[in-house]
Design a protein around this motif. Structure first.
Motif, PDB file in Angstrom:
ATOM      1  N   SER A   5       0.831  -1.197   0.000  1.00  0.00           N
ATOM      2  CA  SER A   5       0.000   0.000   0.000  1.00  0.00           C
ATOM      3  C   SER A   5       0.868   1.251   0.000  1.00  0.00           C
ATOM      4  CB  SER A   5      -0.913  -0.023   1.229  1.00  0.00           C
ATOM      5  OG  SER A   5      -1.677   1.153   1.294  1.00  0.00           O
ATOM      6  N   GLY A   6       1.960   1.232   0.798  1.00  0.00           N
ATOM      7  CA  GLY A   6       2.865   2.364   0.828  1.00  0.00           C
ATOM      8  C   GLY A   6       3.544   2.600  -0.497  1.00  0.00           C
ATOM      9  N   GLU A   7       3.969   1.525  -1.156  1.00  0.00           N
ATOM     10  CA  GLU A   7       4.618   1.644  -2.459  1.00  0.00           C
ATOM     11  C   GLU A   7       3.639   2.201  -3.498  1.00  0.00           C
ATOM     12  OE1 GLU A   7       6.072  -2.223  -3.294  1.00  0.00           O
ATOM     13  OE2 GLU A   7       7.821  -2.040  -1.980  1.00  0.00           O
ATOM     14  N   ALA A   9       1.052   4.101  -2.889  1.00  0.00           N
ATOM     15  CA  ALA A   9       0.804   5.508  -2.577  1.00  0.00           C
ATOM     16  C   ALA A   9       1.957   6.381  -3.062  1.00  0.00           C
ATOM     17  CB  ALA A   9       0.605   5.673  -1.075  1.00  0.00           C
ATOM     18  N   ALA A  10       3.188   5.906  -2.861  1.00  0.00           N
ATOM     19  CA  ALA A  10       4.355   6.663  -3.312  1.00  0.00           C
ATOM     20  C   ALA A  10       4.364   6.791  -4.830  1.00  0.00           C
ATOM     21  CB  ALA A  10       5.635   5.985  -2.824  1.00  0.00           C
ATOM     22  N   LYS A  11       3.971   5.716  -5.511  1.00  0.00           N
ATOM     23  CA  LYS A  11       3.940   5.746  -6.975  1.00  0.00           C
ATOM     24  C   LYS A  11       2.878   6.731  -7.469  1.00  0.00           C
ATOM     25  CE  LYS A  11       4.462   1.908  -9.099  1.00  0.00           C
ATOM     26  NZ  LYS A  11       4.267   0.556  -9.680  1.00  0.00           N
ATOM     27  N   SER A  12       1.705   6.696  -6.845  1.00  0.00           N
ATOM     28  CA  SER A  12       0.641   7.619  -7.225  1.00  0.00           C
ATOM     29  C   SER A  12       1.045   9.063  -6.968  1.00  0.00           C
ATOM     30  CB  SER A  12      -0.636   7.280  -6.450  1.00  0.00           C
ATOM     31  OG  SER A  12      -1.665   8.212  -6.730  1.00  0.00           O
ATOM     32  N   ALA A  13       1.690   9.304  -5.815  1.00  0.00           N
ATOM     33  CA  ALA A  13       2.134  10.655  -5.476  1.00  0.00           C
ATOM     34  C   ALA A  13       3.197  11.138  -6.443  1.00  0.00           C
ATOM     35  CB  ALA A  13       2.661  10.681  -4.046  1.00  0.00           C
ATOM     36  N   GLN A  14       4.080  10.233  -6.873  1.00  0.00           N
ATOM     37  CA  GLN A  14       5.142  10.614  -7.802  1.00  0.00           C
ATOM     38  C   GLN A  14       4.556  11.090  -9.132  1.00  0.00           C
ATOM     39  OE1 GLN A  14       6.318   9.048 -10.887  1.00  0.00           O
ATOM     40  NE2 GLN A  14       7.754  10.782 -10.978  1.00  0.00           N
ATOM     41  N   ARG A  15       3.606  10.348  -9.647  1.00  0.00           N
ATOM     42  CA  ARG A  15       3.036  10.728 -10.945  1.00  0.00           C
ATOM     43  C   ARG A  15       2.214  12.009 -10.837  1.00  0.00           C
ATOM     44  NH1 ARG A  15       2.207   5.488 -14.733  1.00  0.00           N
ATOM     45  NH2 ARG A  15       3.903   4.253 -13.874  1.00  0.00           N
ATOM     46  N   LEU A  93       8.415  13.877  -5.970  1.00  0.00           N
ATOM     47  CA  LEU A  93       8.710  13.810  -7.408  1.00  0.00           C
ATOM     48  C   LEU A  93       9.631  12.646  -7.741  1.00  0.00           C
ATOM     49  CD1 LEU A  93       8.442  15.102 -10.227  1.00  0.00           C
ATOM     50  CD2 LEU A  93      10.395  16.555  -9.653  1.00  0.00           C
ATOM     51  N   LEU A  94      10.532  12.312  -6.819  1.00  0.00           N
ATOM     52  CA  LEU A  94      11.478  11.220  -7.059  1.00  0.00           C
ATOM     53  C   LEU A  94      10.913   9.856  -6.682  1.00  0.00           C
ATOM     54  CD1 LEU A  94      14.854  12.783  -5.851  1.00  0.00           C
ATOM     55  CD2 LEU A  94      13.815  12.834  -8.129  1.00  0.00           C
ATOM     56  N   GLY A  95       9.705   9.834  -6.114  1.00  0.00           N
ATOM     57  CA  GLY A  95       9.084   8.557  -5.787  1.00  0.00           C
ATOM     58  C   GLY A  95       9.381   8.046  -4.403  1.00  0.00           C
ATOM     59  N   HIS A  96       9.886   8.912  -3.506  1.00  0.00           N
ATOM     60  CA  HIS A  96      10.184   8.500  -2.141  1.00  0.00           C
ATOM     61  C   HIS A  96       8.963   8.568  -1.233  1.00  0.00           C
ATOM     62  CE1 HIS A  96      14.243   8.296  -3.337  1.00  0.00           C
ATOM     63  NE2 HIS A  96      14.559   9.564  -3.204  1.00  0.00           N
ATOM     64  N   GLY A  97       7.856   9.081  -1.730  1.00  0.00           N
ATOM     65  CA  GLY A  97       6.693   9.255  -0.889  1.00  0.00           C
ATOM     66  C   GLY A  97       6.909  10.371   0.113  1.00  0.00           C
TER      67      GLY A  97
END
Length: 292
Positions: A5-7, A9-15, A93-97
């Motif tokens: 779930s965390g991964e 969320a981080a992916k969604s936030a990055q895009r 932006l870098l995908g770190h969440g």
């Protein structure tokens, strides 16, 4: 499940962050000078790409490189760009969440980039530091977009401002968080070797060391990853060595289609191709035959 779930969320936030960055910058590509990627002569110091990637700190090299490239993307055609975004924005932006660890990695990268004269940080009490971008040629001078510099300098100086263009898909399609530092470095190297032409590229270990100052391990790891993710196509081409040429001697050549960064989704591209690379393709081929 919590990790997944965390991964996600981080992916969604990055895009989401990448889409907002695109709306602000209107930059379809990032301009990266040749001088950032390669050195002109073997006796010159390491180019900025190699310096950022291996500047110590474990995975810090990848973060430094990705962060600086992100700044170059947002600075497209900007005169003396200044960023006043908090570290959390860069981390997203870098995908770190929004993790504290991701924010710390960005902060450490910013401090390193300041020490090495790639950015200037102007700290303000009670506010986010202003990040003044410095030249990607590694000179420590104020940054000027190469497209602008090409129009304002004389013919003799234009060589210093030649550049490659990295598609915005690196960010908007999420590749910035999917690819390792080695893969992104080799992507830049292949762009540099193409010089804007649609041609196959051959990259020897000697060129990797002398021109780009990248280790054989970085070169192999990066190219293997790019091929396995379907962003680069690898094939073998016969080596022609004169009158007594050996038709069995071959070498790997690479086809790079930059448009794939925007066309291919990392989730769909995982494991597209599995092609271990070797400095000696013939020996690799012979080993495979013996093992059958």
């Amino acid at each position: 499940m919590a990790v997944e779930s965390g991964e996600a969320a981080a992916k969604s936030a990055q895009r989401s962050a990448a889409r907002q960055a695109l709306q602000i910058s209107h930059a379809r590509t990032a301009a990266v000078r040749y001088r950032f990627i390669a050195r002109g002569e073997a006796e010159e110091p390491s180019p900025p790409l190699a310096r950022q990637l291996r500047g110590g700190g474990g995975r810090g090299g990848a973060t430094r490189l990705k962060l600086y490239l992100s700044m170059l993307w947002l600075a497209r055609n900007e005169d003396r760009p200044v960023f006043q975004y908090p570290a959390l924005t860069w981390a997203l932006l870098l995908g770190h969440g929004d993790s504290d660890a991701g924010v710390r990695r960005v902060q450490e990268a910013l401090r390193w980039l300041e020490r090495e004269a790639f950015v200037e940080l102007r700290r303000r009490q009670g506010a986010t530091s202003a990040v003044h971008l410095l030249s990607d040629a590694g000179t420590g001078r104020v940054y000027l977009a190469p497209g602008i510099a090409m129009k304002t300098t004389n013919r003799a100086e234009r060589q210093e401002h030649l550049y490659v263009q990295v598609p915005a898909g690196l960010w908007t399609n999420g590749w910035i968080s999917e690819l390792s530092g080695a893969a992104i470095a080799m992507y830049l190297v292949l762009l540099h070797e193409r010089r804007g032409e649609n041609k196959q590229v051959w990259l020897s270990p000697r060129i990797g060391r002398e021109v780009y100052d990248l280790s054989d391990e970085t070169r192999r790891k990066g190219l293997t990853e790019l091929v396995s993710r379907g962003l680069v196509k690898s094939s073998k081409r016969p080596l022609h060595q004169g009158l007594f040429e050996d038709p069995l001697r071959t070498r790997h050549v690479y086809d790079l289609n930059p448009d794939l960064l925007g066309q291919r989704d990392p989730d769909d591209a995982a494991g597209v191709v599995s092609s271990p690379l070797s400095d000696d393709p013939e020996s690799e081929w012979e080993r495979r035959l013996r093992s059958m």
